[in-house]
Design an enzyme around this catalytic site. Structure first.
Site, PDB file in Angstrom:
ATOM      1  CG  ASP A  15     -32.898   9.098  -4.718  1.00  0.00           C
ATOM      2  OD1 ASP A  15     -31.948   8.687  -4.041  1.00  0.00           O
ATOM      3  OD2 ASP A  15     -32.725   9.624  -5.842  1.00  0.00           O
ATOM      4  CE  LYS A  42     -35.592   8.631 -11.772  1.00  0.00           C
ATOM      5  NZ  LYS A  42     -34.782   8.095 -10.669  1.00  0.00           N
ATOM      6  CE  LYS A  66     -29.947   7.525  -6.975  1.00  0.00           C
ATOM      7  NZ  LYS A  66     -30.207   8.980  -7.002  1.00  0.00           N
ATOM      8  CD  GLU A 101     -36.725   8.212  -7.557  1.00  0.00           C
ATOM      9  OE1 GLU A 101     -37.042   7.912  -8.738  1.00  0.00           O
ATOM     10  OE2 GLU A 101     -35.574   8.111  -7.131  1.00  0.00           O
ATOM     11  CG  ASP A 148     -36.506  11.385  -9.396  1.00  0.00           C
ATOM     12  OD1 ASP A 148     -36.840  11.980  -8.356  1.00  0.00           O
ATOM     13  OD2 ASP A 148     -35.344  10.984  -9.617  1.00  0.00           O
ATOM     14  N   GLY A 167     -29.546   5.128  -9.909  1.00  0.00           N
ATOM     15  CA  GLY A 167     -28.316   5.385 -10.657  1.00  0.00           C
ATOM     16  C   GLY A 167     -27.916   6.838 -10.532  1.00  0.00           C
ATOM     17  CE  LYS A 172     -33.910  12.367 -12.796  1.00  0.00           C
ATOM     18  NZ  LYS A 172     -33.748  12.180 -11.353  1.00  0.00           N
ATOM     19  CB  SER A 227     -33.589   8.037 -15.349  1.00  0.00           C
ATOM     20  OG  SER A 227     -33.794   9.355 -14.906  1.00  0.00           O
TER      21      SER A 227
HETATM   22  O1  NPG Z   1     -29.391   6.129 -15.159  1.00  0.00           O
HETATM   23  O2  NPG Z   1     -27.749   6.587 -13.814  1.00  0.00           O
HETATM   24  C1  NPG Z   1     -28.829   6.862 -14.350  1.00  0.00           C
HETATM   25  C2  NPG Z   1     -29.499   8.160 -13.985  1.00  0.00           C
HETATM   26  C3  NPG Z   1     -30.689   7.951 -13.137  1.00  0.00           C
HETATM   27  O3  NPG Z   1     -32.151   9.797 -12.923  1.00  0.00           O
HETATM   28  C4  NPG Z   1     -31.169   9.233 -12.532  1.00  0.00           C
HETATM   29  N1  NPG Z   1     -30.432   9.710 -11.542  1.00  0.00           N
HETATM   30  O4  NPG Z   1     -32.049  11.669  -9.109  1.00  0.00           O
HETATM   31  O5  NPG Z   1     -31.719   9.569  -9.276  1.00  0.00           O
HETATM   32  C5  NPG Z   1     -31.523  10.701  -9.666  1.00  0.00           C
HETATM   33  C6  NPG Z   1     -30.676  10.949 -10.895  1.00  0.00           C
HETATM   34  C7  NPG Z   1     -29.356  11.600 -10.630  1.00  0.00           C
HETATM   35  C8  NPG Z   1     -28.425  11.686 -11.633  1.00  0.00           C
HETATM   36  C9  NPG Z   1     -29.037  12.120  -9.420  1.00  0.00           C
HETATM   37  C10 NPG Z   1     -27.183  12.267 -11.436  1.00  0.00           C
HETATM   38  C11 NPG Z   1     -27.812  12.722  -9.205  1.00  0.00           C
HETATM   39  C12 NPG Z   1     -26.880  12.787 -10.216  1.00  0.00           C
END
Ligand code: NPG
Length: 358
Positions: free
Chosen positions: A228, A151, A252, A203, A178, A280, A153, A124
């Protein structure tokens, strides 16, 4: 016998700042739970961040919820009547499961009944300071490393142009976006504009609490929506799928209140033939070990947001996780989570700790 439960607040520098539509993290801050007693310690990691930007949970409140409610309830044998606070509950559950399995010499993967020993993973990419040009470079780097799904953001003002540029350079990759709830039902045109790019999914475009407006939006799109933030339980997942709010689900364990509820949520998807994948939260090696075991269940049919330690931290809390050829990561096979915090690192990264005794 549980002799005590320790809460630890740790901070780990990130390799680079991670920017989403709700904020920027420059370091990883997490609450860890350690269950002590006869036999091996059990470890759990809370996925909350320092601020309530992703959901209402954040580390200071998770700490208080664990310290004043969840841990005393557990140690005194009372039934806990705490509503919500799923991330705090999940951390305690993880530590209890880890301790129990370590004591019995069973890995979390075996405990969950999974057959897969490695899983395909993705990466991501946060919104880069250097804009679209930097994004395209980063995508190239991660593809070269072997990641199986990219992915991006997005947020209003950083969406169409970014996707167009990445798609132009890489027409055939598994690509998703996302939004972390950054768009409103009043103006979904930026999301609809993404419908022609062959994205694997879009997402959480709308509110973190919404299902209904997502259902209305999904009806206008060919691209599957993935939820999510809006999915906080197996029941939420069933409701979302029933009303057509999404066609893919991000699972998650922290967001749904623990590994047990995550497995139930996975069951909802598996029974309906709906693709699921493991999200994640920039976890340290502890939380990532749990994610890898979860992602090895058969209903996780898409690559998860589970990357190698080097993508997150100069130094992880555990032995580093590495990417295998073909964009795969090994599911830990040792007892419990299959990993331990390295004591020197743990000491260096802990900023606060509290031992609670029965
Ligand atoms: O690889 O752990 C990873 C990050 C993946 O983009 C990611 N996480 O919105 O899912 C999400 C985002 C996130 C990260 C959300 C940190 C909240 C805290």
């Amino acid at each position: 016998m549980i002799e005590g439960i320790e809460l630890l607040l740790v901070r780990l520098p990130l390799v680079r700042p991670f920017r989403t539509s709700f904020g920027t993290e420059t370091e990883k801050e997490a609450v860890l739970v350690r269950v002590l007693g006869d036999g091996p310690d059990g470890w759990g990691e809370c996925v909350a961040g320092p601020d309530p930007g992703y959901s209402e949970e954040f580390n200071a409140e998770a700490w208080v919820t664990l310290r004043d409610h969840l841990v005393p309830d557990l140690l005194s044998g009372n039934v806990s009547l705490v509503r919500g606070h799923r991330m705090a509950k999940a951390a305690l559950e993880m530590a209890l499961i880890d301790r129990d399995l370590k004591g019995r010499g069973v890995s979390l993967r075996e405990h969950l009944g999974s057959q897969r020993r490695e899983v395909p993973v993705g990466v991501s990419i946060g919104i880069p300071a250097g804009g679209v040009a930097e994004l395209v470079d980063r995508v190239g780097e991660h593809l070269a490393e072997g990641y199986r799904r990219i992915k991006l953001k997005i947020e209003p003002g950083f969406d169409l142009e970014a996707v167009r540029a990445v798609r132009h350079e890489y027409p055939d990759i598994l690509l998703s976006v996302d939004a972390n709830a950054a768009y409103t039902p009043a103006d979904t045109s930026p999301i609809e504009a993404l419908d022609g790019f062959g994205l694997l999914m879009i997402e959480q475009p709308l509110s973190h609490e919404d299902l209904w407006e997502h259902a209305r939006l999904q009806a206008r799109l060919r691209t599957p929506l993935c939820l999510d933030e809006s999915i906080r339980s197996a029941a939420d997942a069933a409701a979302a799928l029933e009303m057509g709010a999404c066609r893919i689900i991000n699972i998650k364990q922290g967001r749904v209140g623990g590994l047990t509820e995550a497995v139930r949520t996975h069951g909802v998807c598996l029974r309906r033939g709906v693709p699921a994948w493991c999200g994640g939260m920039l976890e340290t090696g502890l939380g990532r070990a749990a994610n890898l075991a979860l992602a090895s269940l058969p209903g996780f049919t898409l690559p998860g947001d589970i990357s190698a330690s080097a993508r997150y931290f100069p130094e992880d809390l555990t032995e580093p996780f590495v990417l295998r050829p073909g964009g795969m990561m090994a599911v830990p096979s040792g007892p419990g989570l299959g990993v331990e915090p390295l004591s020197e690192r743990l000491e260096a990264m802990t900023v606060e700790s509290l031992l609670i005794r029965p």
